[in-house]
Motif scaffolding. Structure first.
Motif, PDB file in Angstrom:
ATOM      1  N   ASN A 168      41.970  49.041  30.134  1.00  0.00           N
ATOM      2  CA  ASN A 168      42.600  50.145  29.413  1.00  0.00           C
ATOM      3  C   ASN A 168      42.091  50.081  27.974  1.00  0.00           C
ATOM      4  OD1 ASN A 168      44.599  48.408  27.854  1.00  0.00           O
ATOM      5  ND2 ASN A 168      45.207  47.939  29.967  1.00  0.00           N
ATOM      6  N   LEU A 193      46.711  52.453  32.344  1.00  0.00           N
ATOM      7  CA  LEU A 193      47.399  53.048  31.202  1.00  0.00           C
ATOM      8  C   LEU A 193      47.920  51.984  30.238  1.00  0.00           C
ATOM      9  CD1 LEU A 193      49.384  55.913  32.985  1.00  0.00           C
ATOM     10  CD2 LEU A 193      47.178  56.037  31.799  1.00  0.00           C
ATOM     11  N   THR A 198      49.876  50.689  24.347  1.00  0.00           N
ATOM     12  CA  THR A 198      48.712  51.542  24.591  1.00  0.00           C
ATOM     13  C   THR A 198      49.109  53.006  24.552  1.00  0.00           C
ATOM     14  OG1 THR A 198      47.956  49.791  26.080  1.00  0.00           O
ATOM     15  CG2 THR A 198      46.714  51.853  26.106  1.00  0.00           C
ATOM     16  N   LEU A 199      50.148  53.352  25.285  1.00  0.00           N
ATOM     17  CA  LEU A 199      50.571  54.750  25.364  1.00  0.00           C
ATOM     18  C   LEU A 199      51.122  55.262  24.035  1.00  0.00           C
ATOM     19  CD1 LEU A 199      52.266  54.623  28.875  1.00  0.00           C
ATOM     20  CD2 LEU A 199      50.218  55.926  28.273  1.00  0.00           C
ATOM     21  N   LYS A 200      51.596  54.353  23.193  1.00  0.00           N
ATOM     22  CA  LYS A 200      52.155  54.756  21.896  1.00  0.00           C
ATOM     23  C   LYS A 200      51.177  54.528  20.744  1.00  0.00           C
ATOM     24  CE  LYS A 200      56.890  53.747  23.384  1.00  0.00           C
ATOM     25  NZ  LYS A 200      58.088  52.897  23.175  1.00  0.00           N
ATOM     26  N   GLN A 205      47.254  58.859  20.130  1.00  0.00           N
ATOM     27  CA  GLN A 205      48.128  60.020  19.990  1.00  0.00           C
ATOM     28  C   GLN A 205      47.445  61.133  19.197  1.00  0.00           C
ATOM     29  OE1 GLN A 205      51.474  60.497  21.342  1.00  0.00           O
ATOM     30  NE2 GLN A 205      50.633  62.522  20.869  1.00  0.00           N
ATOM     31  N   SER A 214      48.692  64.620  26.847  1.00  0.00           N
ATOM     32  CA  SER A 214      49.472  63.411  26.626  1.00  0.00           C
ATOM     33  C   SER A 214      48.525  62.236  26.395  1.00  0.00           C
ATOM     34  CB  SER A 214      50.364  63.123  27.834  1.00  0.00           C
ATOM     35  OG  SER A 214      49.575  62.733  28.956  1.00  0.00           O
ATOM     36  N   THR A 215      49.065  61.148  25.842  1.00  0.00           N
ATOM     37  CA  THR A 215      48.228  59.968  25.664  1.00  0.00           C
ATOM     38  C   THR A 215      47.759  59.434  27.016  1.00  0.00           C
ATOM     39  OG1 THR A 215      50.230  58.592  25.563  1.00  0.00           O
ATOM     40  CG2 THR A 215      49.242  59.276  23.462  1.00  0.00           C
ATOM     41  N   ALA A 216      48.602  59.510  28.041  1.00  0.00           N
ATOM     42  CA  ALA A 216      48.200  59.045  29.374  1.00  0.00           C
ATOM     43  C   ALA A 216      47.011  59.856  29.879  1.00  0.00           C
ATOM     44  CB  ALA A 216      49.377  59.150  30.352  1.00  0.00           C
ATOM     45  N   TYR A 239      54.786  63.243  37.042  1.00  0.00           N
ATOM     46  CA  TYR A 239      53.803  62.383  36.380  1.00  0.00           C
ATOM     47  C   TYR A 239      52.543  62.222  37.234  1.00  0.00           C
ATOM     48  CZ  TYR A 239      57.344  61.121  32.937  1.00  0.00           C
ATOM     49  OH  TYR A 239      58.279  61.171  31.934  1.00  0.00           O
ATOM     50  N   ASN A 243      48.988  63.098  35.681  1.00  0.00           N
ATOM     51  CA  ASN A 243      47.898  62.121  35.626  1.00  0.00           C
ATOM     52  C   ASN A 243      46.599  62.674  36.202  1.00  0.00           C
ATOM     53  OD1 ASN A 243      49.513  60.180  34.432  1.00  0.00           O
ATOM     54  ND2 ASN A 243      49.966  59.102  36.329  1.00  0.00           N
TER      55      ASN A 243
END
Length: 292
Positions: A168, A193, A198-200, A205, A214-216, A239, A243
């Motif tokens: 990731n 992910l 990572t997602l935040k 972002q 989205s970040t994902a 989701y 994705n």
């Protein structure tokens, strides 16, 4: 590029680059997730005996094929040889049970889940037998460092088609990916992910805001553009849909380079914890244990 876009493995077999992972899902949840995925265009499913949900995946696959007018050959199914079964004959014997739980006569990809010391070469030879018998269309490995990859390739006759690794933006396994690229072996991402950090991540972002994604979605798109096979896990249909909604935009070279620069080179799990022998979860057979 679209959801059923494929990459070609080194034995000529084509594999969807995006699929569904079902780690940490019980059988009922796994069955539902597989049905959701197939209904929304996914054509690759990744499970493992160690996950304890092969039976659920088998049910979901059977139902999902019927519900969507698909045939078995329309879906690329992956499972993994379990640590507790490591060895030649034990892997062969266990694999028959895996096929029964999955309700199929073959898998598209069979992977050694972990390189159990002193056993992974014998386990690989079992995978070669399964491959030659037509019960697996391709064989690969997971969590192999370069040393063990070289050792495996030195002592066996069939080269792995891929190595499934943690991959990731914050953990990019740069050395292993370079080795795989040099040897015509693809890299497949588990934990694609990453985790909350990572997602935040604020830089991801910013990229996501730029593309109204989205970040994902940005992370998955980055992995696809890096040529990595990715299997994000979700149990929620919305989701699962999101994705896969990554084919209407393309990251610029600059944005790919930005995300490349985020690598912390810090493996979160296996190098520091796994002792290269036995079962890291301490479970004899998670097929039984994980549904209690």
């Amino acid at each position: 590029m679209k959801i059923d876009s494929t990459v070609t493995l080194n034995n000529g077999v084509k594999m969807p680059q995006l699929g569904l992972g079902v780690w940490r899902s019980d059988n009922e949840t796994a069955a539902q997730s597989v049905r959701f995925a197939l209904a929304n265009g996914y054509r690759a499913i990744d499970t493992a005996k160690q996950y304890g949900n092969e039976a659920g995946v088998g049910v979901g696959l059977k139902q999902g094929l019927a519900e969507n007018g698909l045939n078995r050959e329309d879906v690329f199914l992956t499972t993994k040889a379990f640590n507790g079964d490591a060895g030649y004959q034990s892997t062969l014997d266990a694999f028959n049970g895996q096929l029964e739980r999955l309700q199929t006569s073959y898998v598209d990809l069979l992977i050694i889940h972990w390189p159990v010391n002193d056993k992974y070469i014998d386990t690989w030879r079992a995978l070669e037998t399964i491959y030659r018998e037509g019960k697996a269309r391709a064989i690969g490995v997971s969590n192999f460092d370069i040393h063990r990859m070289k050792d495996l390739m030195k002592h066996t006759s069939i080269k792995p088609v891929l190595n499934q690794m943690e991959f990731n933006p914050l953990e990019q396994e740069t050395d292993i990916k370079e080795f795989c690229d040099e040897n015509d072996i693809l890299l497949e991402a588990w934990s694609p992910l990453g985790h909350g950090d990572t997602l935040k991540n604020p830089q991801i972002q910013k990229v996501a805001d730029k593309y109204n994604k989205s970040t994902a979605q940005v992370i998955i798109r980055w992995e696809l553009q890096r040529g990595v096979i990715t299997i994000p896990k979700s149990t929620h249909e919305e989701y699962i849909k999101q994705n896969a909604d990554v084919y209407d935009f393309e990251l610029s070279d600059a944005d790919v380079a930005l995300i490349d620069s985020l690598d912390l080179d810090k493996r979160s799990l296996w190098y520091g914890v796994f002792k290269w022998s036995g079962n890291p979860d301490g479970v004899v057979d998670t097929v039984d244990e994980w549904d209690k």
